[in-house]
Design an enzyme around this catalytic site. Sequence first.
Site, PDB file in Angstrom:
ATOM      1  N   SER A 274       0.830  -1.213   0.000  1.00  0.00           N
ATOM      2  CA  SER A 274       0.000   0.000   0.000  1.00  0.00           C
ATOM      3  C   SER A 274       0.863   1.261   0.000  1.00  0.00           C
ATOM      4  O   SER A 274       0.624   2.194  -0.791  1.00  0.00           O
ATOM      5  CB  SER A 274      -0.981   0.014   1.173  1.00  0.00           C
ATOM      6  OG  SER A 274      -0.344  -0.332   2.380  1.00  0.00           O
TER       7      SER A 274
ATOM      8  N   HIS B  50      -2.164  -8.920   2.007  1.00  0.00           N
ATOM      9  CA  HIS B  50      -1.874  -7.662   2.706  1.00  0.00           C
ATOM     10  C   HIS B  50      -3.046  -7.387   3.665  1.00  0.00           C
ATOM     11  O   HIS B  50      -3.333  -8.199   4.523  1.00  0.00           O
ATOM     12  CB  HIS B  50      -1.664  -6.578   1.636  1.00  0.00           C
ATOM     13  CG  HIS B  50      -1.030  -5.302   2.117  1.00  0.00           C
ATOM     14  ND1 HIS B  50      -0.497  -5.137   3.357  1.00  0.00           N
ATOM     15  CD2 HIS B  50      -0.863  -4.099   1.491  1.00  0.00           C
ATOM     16  CE1 HIS B  50      -0.022  -3.908   3.487  1.00  0.00           C
ATOM     17  NE2 HIS B  50      -0.246  -3.251   2.360  1.00  0.00           N
TER      18      HIS B  50
ATOM     19  N   HIS C 112       5.399 -12.791   7.910  1.00  0.00           N
ATOM     20  CA  HIS C 112       5.589 -11.404   7.480  1.00  0.00           C
ATOM     21  C   HIS C 112       6.789 -11.320   6.560  1.00  0.00           C
ATOM     22  O   HIS C 112       7.753 -12.071   6.710  1.00  0.00           O
ATOM     23  CB  HIS C 112       5.788 -10.475   8.692  1.00  0.00           C
ATOM     24  CG  HIS C 112       5.510  -9.054   8.373  1.00  0.00           C
ATOM     25  ND1 HIS C 112       6.475  -8.212   7.870  1.00  0.00           N
ATOM     26  CD2 HIS C 112       4.368  -8.330   8.431  1.00  0.00           C
ATOM     27  CE1 HIS C 112       5.925  -7.022   7.655  1.00  0.00           C
ATOM     28  NE2 HIS C 112       4.648  -7.067   7.979  1.00  0.00           N
TER      29      HIS C 112
ATOM     30  N   ARG D 217       2.330  -4.857  17.263  1.00  0.00           N
ATOM     31  CA  ARG D 217       0.946  -4.404  17.105  1.00  0.00           C
ATOM     32  C   ARG D 217      -0.011  -5.529  17.520  1.00  0.00           C
ATOM     33  O   ARG D 217      -1.067  -5.293  18.101  1.00  0.00           O
ATOM     34  CB  ARG D 217       0.705  -3.961  15.652  1.00  0.00           C
ATOM     35  CG  ARG D 217       1.643  -2.833  15.223  1.00  0.00           C
ATOM     36  CD  ARG D 217       1.583  -2.573  13.731  1.00  0.00           C
ATOM     37  NE  ARG D 217       1.955  -3.741  12.957  1.00  0.00           N
ATOM     38  CZ  ARG D 217       1.833  -3.841  11.633  1.00  0.00           C
ATOM     39  NH1 ARG D 217       1.343  -2.836  10.939  1.00  0.00           N
ATOM     40  NH2 ARG D 217       2.200  -4.942  11.004  1.00  0.00           N
TER      41      ARG D 217
ATOM     42  N   ASP E  77      -2.643  -8.572  11.836  1.00  0.00           N
ATOM     43  CA  ASP E  77      -3.999  -8.989  11.493  1.00  0.00           C
ATOM     44  C   ASP E  77      -4.524 -10.143  12.341  1.00  0.00           C
ATOM     45  O   ASP E  77      -5.700 -10.490  12.260  1.00  0.00           O
ATOM     46  CB  ASP E  77      -4.052  -9.395  10.012  1.00  0.00           C
ATOM     47  CG  ASP E  77      -3.782  -8.205   9.107  1.00  0.00           C
ATOM     48  OD1 ASP E  77      -4.234  -7.099   9.452  1.00  0.00           O
ATOM     49  OD2 ASP E  77      -3.124  -8.376   8.073  1.00  0.00           O
TER      50      ASP E  77
HETATM   51  N1  CMX Z   1       0.961 -19.922   6.324  1.00  0.00           N
HETATM   52  C1  CMX Z   1       1.438 -20.827   5.432  1.00  0.00           C
HETATM   53  N2  CMX Z   1       2.492 -20.594   4.628  1.00  0.00           N
HETATM   54  C2  CMX Z   1       3.118 -19.427   4.778  1.00  0.00           C
HETATM   55  C3  CMX Z   1       2.724 -18.449   5.719  1.00  0.00           C
HETATM   56  C4  CMX Z   1       1.576 -18.734   6.496  1.00  0.00           C
HETATM   57  N3  CMX Z   1       1.079 -17.874   7.374  1.00  0.00           N
HETATM   58  N4  CMX Z   1       3.557 -17.393   5.627  1.00  0.00           N
HETATM   59  C5  CMX Z   1       4.441 -17.681   4.656  1.00  0.00           C
HETATM   60  N5  CMX Z   1       4.171 -18.922   4.143  1.00  0.00           N
HETATM   61  C6  CMX Z   1       4.829 -19.553   3.011  1.00  0.00           C
HETATM   62  C7  CMX Z   1       4.712 -18.660   1.782  1.00  0.00           C
HETATM   63  O1  CMX Z   1       3.430 -18.809   1.160  1.00  0.00           O
HETATM   64  C8  CMX Z   1       5.851 -19.135   0.944  1.00  0.00           C
HETATM   65  O2  CMX Z   1       5.458 -20.335   0.312  1.00  0.00           O
HETATM   66  P1  CMX Z   1       5.888 -20.660  -1.225  1.00  0.00           P
HETATM   67  O3  CMX Z   1       7.381 -20.735  -1.172  1.00  0.00           O
HETATM   68  O4  CMX Z   1       5.200 -21.931  -1.513  1.00  0.00           O
HETATM   69  O5  CMX Z   1       5.395 -19.503  -2.042  1.00  0.00           O
HETATM   70  C9  CMX Z   1       6.918 -19.472   1.992  1.00  0.00           C
HETATM   71  O6  CMX Z   1       6.217 -19.659   3.234  1.00  0.00           O
HETATM   72  C10 CMX Z   1       7.954 -18.382   2.178  1.00  0.00           C
HETATM   73  O7  CMX Z   1       7.292 -17.169   2.438  1.00  0.00           O
HETATM   74  P2  CMX Z   1       7.982 -16.022   3.328  1.00  0.00           P
HETATM   75  O8  CMX Z   1       9.230 -15.611   2.631  1.00  0.00           O
HETATM   76  O9  CMX Z   1       8.083 -16.457   4.741  1.00  0.00           O
HETATM   77  O10 CMX Z   1       6.877 -14.885   3.306  1.00  0.00           O
HETATM   78  P3  CMX Z   1       6.636 -13.784   2.183  1.00  0.00           P
HETATM   79  O11 CMX Z   1       7.514 -12.627   2.479  1.00  0.00           O
HETATM   80  O12 CMX Z   1       6.693 -14.356   0.812  1.00  0.00           O
HETATM   81  O13 CMX Z   1       5.103 -13.405   2.463  1.00  0.00           O
HETATM   82  C11 CMX Z   1       3.227 -12.915   3.782  1.00  0.00           C
HETATM   83  C12 CMX Z   1       4.714 -12.694   3.610  1.00  0.00           C
HETATM   84  C13 CMX Z   1       2.712 -11.992   4.893  1.00  0.00           C
HETATM   85  C14 CMX Z   1       2.490 -12.590   2.491  1.00  0.00           C
HETATM   86  C15 CMX Z   1       2.991 -14.409   4.187  1.00  0.00           C
HETATM   87  O14 CMX Z   1       3.618 -14.668   5.423  1.00  0.00           O
HETATM   88  C16 CMX Z   1       1.533 -14.781   4.249  1.00  0.00           C
HETATM   89  O15 CMX Z   1       0.939 -15.123   3.223  1.00  0.00           O
HETATM   90  N6  CMX Z   1       0.898 -14.732   5.484  1.00  0.00           N
HETATM   91  C17 CMX Z   1      -0.501 -14.995   5.629  1.00  0.00           C
HETATM   92  C18 CMX Z   1      -1.299 -13.796   5.149  1.00  0.00           C
HETATM   93  C19 CMX Z   1      -1.150 -12.618   6.093  1.00  0.00           C
HETATM   94  O16 CMX Z   1      -1.279 -12.746   7.300  1.00  0.00           O
HETATM   95  N7  CMX Z   1      -0.923 -11.421   5.535  1.00  0.00           N
HETATM   96  C20 CMX Z   1      -0.883 -10.178   6.317  1.00  0.00           C
HETATM   97  C21 CMX Z   1       0.475  -9.541   6.401  1.00  0.00           C
HETATM   98  C22 CMX Z   1       0.413  -8.238   7.164  1.00  0.00           C
HETATM   99  C23 CMX Z   1      -0.282  -7.184   6.358  1.00  0.00           C
HETATM  100  O17 CMX Z   1       0.302  -6.713   5.372  1.00  0.00           O
HETATM  101  O18 CMX Z   1      -1.400  -6.833   6.669  1.00  0.00           O
END
Ligand code: CMX
Length: 426
Positions: free
Chosen positions: A233, A263, A309, A318, A364
């Site tokens: 964002s 996000h 994250h 938070r 979140d």
């Molecule tokens: N559950 C399951 N798998 C997860 C995970 C979770 N909560 N968090 C990361 N992973 C996975 C990723 O999907 C990724 O898998 P692939 O290699 O198959 O694509 C792997 O672990 C590595 O990811 P990462 O480097 O640890 O995390 P990223 O920087 O790529 O992504 C985020 C960060 C937040 C998108 C991810 O942790 C996620 O999808 N979390 C759940 C959704 C969420 O809570 N989002 C809110 C974030 C805060 C916000 O912006 O509001």
Amino acid sequence: MAKLKEKLAQKIPQLRDEIKGFVKEHANKVISEVSVAQAYGGMRGVKALVCDTSVVPPDKGLIIRGTPIGELKDQLPEAVFYLLVTGEMPDNEALEDLKMDLKSRSKVPDYVWKTLEAMPKDSHPMVMFSLGILAMEKESVFKKKYNEGMKKIEYWDSTLEDCLNLIAKLPTLAAGIYRMRFNKGPRIEPDPNLDWAGDYARMLGLDDSTGEFANLIRLYMVLHTDHEGGNVSAHTCHCVGSALSDAYYAVSAGLNGLAGPLHGLANQMCLRWAIMVKDKFGGVPTEDQLRQFAWDTLKSGQVIPGYGHAVLRVTDPRFTAFHEFGSRVCAEDDLFQIVAKVFKIIPDVLREHGKAKDPWPNVDAASGCLLYHFGLTEFEYYTVLFGVSRALGMCSQLIVSRALGEAIERPKSVTTEWMKQAVAKG
Ligand code: CMX
């Protein structure tokens, strides 16, 4: 506003000179390199953006202008906005001045309501929110002055005007959307005697005999304001703003990124997941049941919302602030207990799963169950609350960016063929 503007007018020339001199002196110093994995992997960790409003050290979490977010949780969002833009907390006089100024700008034009009323009844509230902001673009002072030939060193002033006009209207707009979209009855008009977030809580129209719902909304509005410059964002807002698109265009664009499930939409997904747990087990599950449910989610290829994250590697402070609020206000609530139990179980499950680099809860993970507790049960709306708060950060970053006269963004993209050749050359 007079005080905020005075403060900025006093600080900006010095800041501009300092950055100009710094860039001139160190223009060719390399601060980051980019690997193939980073180019294909969301540019994770590439240092190529400047954002002075806040930083997110992976082992600490959000720090706003040098103050950890945990120390700001009892402040009003107006004070945090002043801090974000100027780098200083306002004194009482400056805070009251800003609060009154925002109050005087809070009326949302009628044409916005007409636009929203014309939308399909099942539109997502984030679409309504983003569109409502975009519809007001014709009010932009920046655009008007730009068309009249404003000088570059004056850009920040009219951007400040646009941002204050926009921020002032967001609680009225967002609360009106809630009432319209979820058939809650007529809109509730702003109260000139209430603070920005307290009035937002009141205009949503939920019962709040204890005043704790208003406290939750104040806390919510503080915790989500800013998270440095590279998140979707903030970065989108910055990128769109760098084309000298005004604040209405830029903030609306940033919100469209916030609406993604990875996000800001994660808070809606989180609560949905917690409710699924509650429905499946008829209440708070045992730790074993919860562990199994988490594994089922992961095995079906889904993420555990609210965990992980891109930057953080510790429990999000938070989350901790929300958790503390819940422990004080609704410790007996089933959903809060589920969220608390999830916090006990999930980090180990994610570690064992072995993919997520950060197994800890993000912002979140706890907010939804608190909103639900107070009767804000329409979780499709939750990202709008996130957006109202995040607009404070996006606007602050835009004002600072205009003050520094930053350039239009234009990184270089390359083709996969180029990559292959570059790798072959060694
Ligand atoms: N559950 C399951 N798998 C997860 C995970 C979770 N909560 N968090 C990361 N992973 C996975 C990723 O999907 C990724 O898998 P692939 O290699 O198959 O694509 C792997 O672990 C590595 O990811 P990462 O480097 O640890 O995390 P990223 O920087 O790529 O992504 C985020 C960060 C937040 C998108 C991810 O942790 C996620 O999808 N979390 C759940 C959704 C969420 O809570 N989002 C809110 C974030 C805060 C916000 O912006 O509001």
